[in-house]
Scaffold this active site. Structure first.
Site, short mmCIF file in Angstrom:
data_model
loop_
_atom_site.label_atom_id
_atom_site.label_comp_id
_atom_site.label_asym_id
_atom_site.label_seq_id
_atom_site.Cartn_x
_atom_site.Cartn_y
_atom_site.Cartn_z
N SER A 131 0.84 -1.04 0.10
CA SER A 131 0.17 0.19 0.07
C SER A 131 1.00 1.43 -0.06
CB SER A 131 -0.95 0.18 1.02
OG SER A 131 -0.17 0.03 2.34
N HIS B 259 -3.43 -6.43 2.58
CA HIS B 259 -1.96 -7.21 3.04
C HIS B 259 -2.78 -8.54 3.37
CE1 HIS B 259 0.41 -3.76 4.43
NE2 HIS B 259 0.94 -3.69 3.53
N GLU C 161 -4.49 -2.46 9.12
CA GLU C 161 -3.64 -2.80 10.34
C GLU C 161 -4.67 -3.05 11.37
OE1 GLU C 161 0.05 -1.64 10.19
OE2 GLU C 161 -0.21 -1.46 7.92
N GLU D 21 2.04 -9.57 6.78
CA GLU D 21 2.59 -9.17 7.88
C GLU D 21 2.27 -10.26 9.83
OE1 GLU D 21 1.83 -5.22 8.71
OE2 GLU D 21 2.89 -4.51 6.62
N ASP E 82 -4.05 1.18 11.48
CA ASP E 82 -3.70 1.70 10.54
C ASP E 82 -4.72 1.48 9.38
OD1 ASP E 82 -2.26 3.06 7.87
OD2 ASP E 82 -0.71 1.48 7.85
N GLU F 121 -3.53 5.71 12.16
CA GLU F 121 -2.32 5.93 11.82
C GLU F 121 -3.19 5.92 10.06
OE1 GLU F 121 1.01 2.71 11.14
OE2 GLU F 121 0.85 3.73 9.18
N ASP G 111 1.07 8.63 7.70
CA ASP G 111 2.78 7.28 6.62
C ASP G 111 1.96 8.16 5.19
OD1 ASP G 111 3.72 4.92 5.57
OD2 ASP G 111 2.68 4.13 5.47
N LYS H 223 9.90 5.06 7.17
CA LYS H 223 10.07 4.27 6.88
C LYS H 223 11.71 4.30 5.92
CE LYS H 223 5.74 2.68 5.80
NZ LYS H 223 4.15 2.19 5.06
N HIS I 296 8.84 -1.04 9.22
CA HIS I 296 9.27 -2.13 7.88
C HIS I 296 8.42 -1.59 7.58
CE1 HIS I 296 5.47 -4.85 9.02
NE2 HIS I 296 4.81 -3.53 9.32
N LYS J 68 7.28 -0.36 14.83
CA LYS J 68 5.42 -0.90 14.25
C LYS J 68 6.44 -2.11 13.26
CE LYS J 68 2.66 -0.31 10.57
NZ LYS J 68 1.74 0.80 9.05
#
Ligand SMILES: O=C(O)[C@@H](CO)OP(=O)(O)O
Ligand SMILES: [Mg+2]
Length: 422
Positions: free
Chosen positions: A47, A159, A168, A211, A246, A287, A314, A339, A367, A390
């Protein structure tokens, strides 16, 4: 008195194509000095934010167009000859030279995956030559704080095929006294959650997403949060393990509406949606609650709940100082997701961290959904004194490599190790 600098001359740089946790090729780089070899692997997102530095992919038949041989060649044929003989410990100069060699705004000529591989491997080679752990090399005397492990235990969005809009669902064991206790509390809650999901939704509910979090086919955000609350209670951590989400909201914005839980919401309705959830559950992190260009949405949610909730940017900030500066001046969010591969060099990521801290924005080092066992981000989190890391579920090797590295760092810090929660 002369300034005395120990040189760590780069003798050789070599890149190769390896695989990440999704079975896609990625770049691994080795930097050789007379005293050390530093190696690093570059992660990859699913994403991804539109404004991220460019990840160079070959787009030919190999690996369905996902090969990274062009990026590998850019390291071996373009970057390596220029950096040979330079001091691996002069990180910023190396990074600046690579920016110059690339010459584009988003690293599209050489590829952010090529540049970051060298940047991280150089840091490792220098640290090792100077006989320092990476976190201490990068953070010096200020590196003593262990971040909160923010663990992704239910996967949705891009994901997983769970059907959940939110990408998430995160656990934050803020009530622990030490990092290793926090990790254990998270692990116990994760396993308890597995049992709860299996009992309620059947065996397949504990299949996992990218994840390592469970990917149960459950319909709504609240159902997922209820299962997490149940797990926290059953594991005995009510009050000390809190929740985060998230949303990765860019992924469910279509035709001007946010599509979530079977509803199509306007910006204002989505603010209300989150505010209600925050009232009903112990959520301390949100997030990407809005899409990457929805600055107004970020401002609105920060005004609404930002006093009590860490609002992390993010896709909106992409670890880029220009975009972060814009957010700071507008009051959008109150924390940065950092990131390395969104921006492409260690130095620029550290610049984003400095800007965040100077403006009282918190930092979560993160990550990517496509990872390797490279654990650099664990050291980076401690080097920066970031409040949060995270790095997925506390399961699967590419995720636990970071959580485990933090256990080693905690041990090596001895009495200086500090875990203070958010
Ligand atoms: O959105 C995110 O925060 C990340 C990592 O969890 O996902 P991806 O790497 O797919 O962008
Ligand atoms: Mg995100």
């Amino acid at each position: 008195m002369d300034v005395f600098i120990l040189p760590v001359p780069i003798e050789k740089i070599h890149a190769r194509e390896v695989l990440d946790s999704r079975g896609n090729p990625t770049v691994e780089v080795e930097v050789h000095t007379p005293f050390s070899i530093g190696a690093a692997c570059v992660p990859s997102g699913a994403s991804t934010g539109t404004h991220e530095a460019l990840e160079l992919r070959d787009k030919d038949k190999r690996y369905g167009g996902k090969g990274v041989l062009k990026a590998v060649r850019n390291v071996n044929d373009v970057i390596a000859p220029k950096l040979k003989g330079m001091d691996a410990a002069r990180q910023r100069e190396l990074d600046m030279l690579m920016l110059e060699l690339d010459g584009t705004e988003n690293k599209s000529k050489l590829g952010a995956n090529a540049i970051l591989g060298v940047s991280m491997a150089a840091a490792r080679a220098a640290a090792s030559a100077l006989e320092l752990p990476l976190y201490r090399y990068l953070g010096g005397v200020n590196a003593y704080r262990l971040p909160i492990p923010m663990m992704n235990v239910i996967n949705g969005g891009k994901h997983a095929g769970s059907g959940l809009a939110i990408q998430e669902f995160l656990l934050l064991p803020v009530g622990a006294d030490t990092y290793h206790e926090a990790l254990r509390m998270g692990v116990e809650t994760y396993h308890t959650l597995g049992k709860i999901l299996k009992d309620k939704y059947g065996k397949t509910a504990t299949n996992v997403g990218d994840e390592g979090g469970y990917a149960p086919a459950i319909g709504t955000t609240r159902e997922a949060l209820d299962a997490m609350m149940d797990a926290i209670k059953k594991a005995g951590y009510e009050g000390s393990v809190k929740l985060g989400m998230d949303a990765a909201a860019s992924e469910f914005l279509k035709d001007g509406k946010y599509h979530i839980d079977g509803k199509s919401l306007s910006r204002d309705q989505l603010v209300k949606y989150y505010a209600d959830i925050v009232k009903d559950y112990p959520i301390i992190v949100l997030e990407d609650p809005f899409a990457e260009e929805d600055w107004e949405g970020f401002i609105a949610i920060t005004k609404e709940v930002g006093k009590d909730v860490t609002i992390i940017g993010d896709d909106i900030f992409v670890t880029n100082v220009k975009r972060l500066q814009r957010g700071i001046s507008m009051g959008a969010a109150n924390a940065l997701l950092l990131k390395l591969n969104q921006i492409g060099t260690v130095s620029e990521a550290f610049d984003a961290a400095t800007l965040a801290f100077r403006n009282k924005y918190k930092i979560a080092v993160s990550h990517r959904s496509g990872e390797t066992c490279d654990s650099t981000i664990a050291d980076v989190a401690v080097a920066l004194g970031a409040q949060i890391i995270k790095t997925g579920a506390p399961a699967r090797g590419e995720r636990t490599s970071k959580y485990n590295q933090l256990l080693r760092i905690e041990e090596s810090l001895g009495k200086a190790a500090t875990y203070t929660g958010i």
